[in-house]
Motif scaffolding. Sequence first.
Motif, short mmCIF file in Angstrom:
data_model
loop_
_atom_site.label_atom_id
_atom_site.label_comp_id
_atom_site.label_asym_id
_atom_site.label_seq_id
_atom_site.Cartn_x
_atom_site.Cartn_y
_atom_site.Cartn_z
N SER A 87 0.65 -1.41 0.06
CA SER A 87 0.65 0.00 -0.17
C SER A 87 0.48 1.12 -0.21
O SER A 87 0.61 2.22 -0.67
CB SER A 87 -1.04 0.36 1.41
N PHE A 90 1.49 1.70 -3.10
CA PHE A 90 0.02 1.91 -4.15
C PHE A 90 -0.56 3.93 -3.92
O PHE A 90 -1.11 4.67 -4.81
CB PHE A 90 -1.32 1.66 -3.70
N ALA A 105 -0.70 -1.96 -8.83
CA ALA A 105 -1.41 -2.26 -8.16
C ALA A 105 -2.26 -2.57 -8.76
O ALA A 105 -2.95 -3.46 -8.06
CB ALA A 105 -2.30 -0.29 -7.73
N LYS A 109 -3.03 -5.77 -6.82
CA LYS A 109 -4.80 -6.03 -5.81
C LYS A 109 -5.20 -7.29 -6.40
O LYS A 109 -5.97 -7.71 -5.29
CB LYS A 109 -5.62 -4.48 -5.70
#
Length: 204
Positions: A87, A90, A105, A109
Amino acid sequence: MVQDHYLNACSHILKKSALATSPFIKHCRCLHPKERTSTRSCNDILVLARDPPMDIAIDCPLDESRLLQVEKEKDSSKDGRIDSYWSQFFDMKSLSGNDKYPNVATVVKAVLSLSHGQFDVERGFSSSARTLTDDRAAMSEKTLDSYMMVKSAMQMYGNAPHLVPMTKDLLASARSSYSQAHLYAWACWARARGPGFQGAPGPD
């Protein structure tokens, strides 16, 4: 002899497992924090971007992954979660204010959202079986879903009701649930009285 047996058994299991037969699973190794700077991570991300198919240009995650290899970490994930680690990348922005690694990303994900097994599903079935006992066979699906939802939420607080924070949203939700349950009970009672019955719900 015993050691040879275990070695042969492990070797056989690995050959038959998805780790050996599925290239997709093998290339998921790029999600490990130590693999981010390795030379093979770019190819791994490229393979993951192709399967499952995603609405992105194949060369985009490849270029981004090369830049990501030299990116410095803001901080290491303190909770040890792999999604917390990724994260931080991202959230990075380019000079124009856009996401710096939007395609990587998307790939990461998508892979992290895949189910890692059937444990949670099987545990849910077992929990439902313990709830829907013979003396509760008439329980509706809606009631069972509500019961399982409350039970799952209580597990977040160690099944200790006194630890659940009494927020405004929780109190409002409880009042709404009570009203809906009251109307539902009255509707069932009205149906039992037969067609043409007219009346009003009793006081809350």
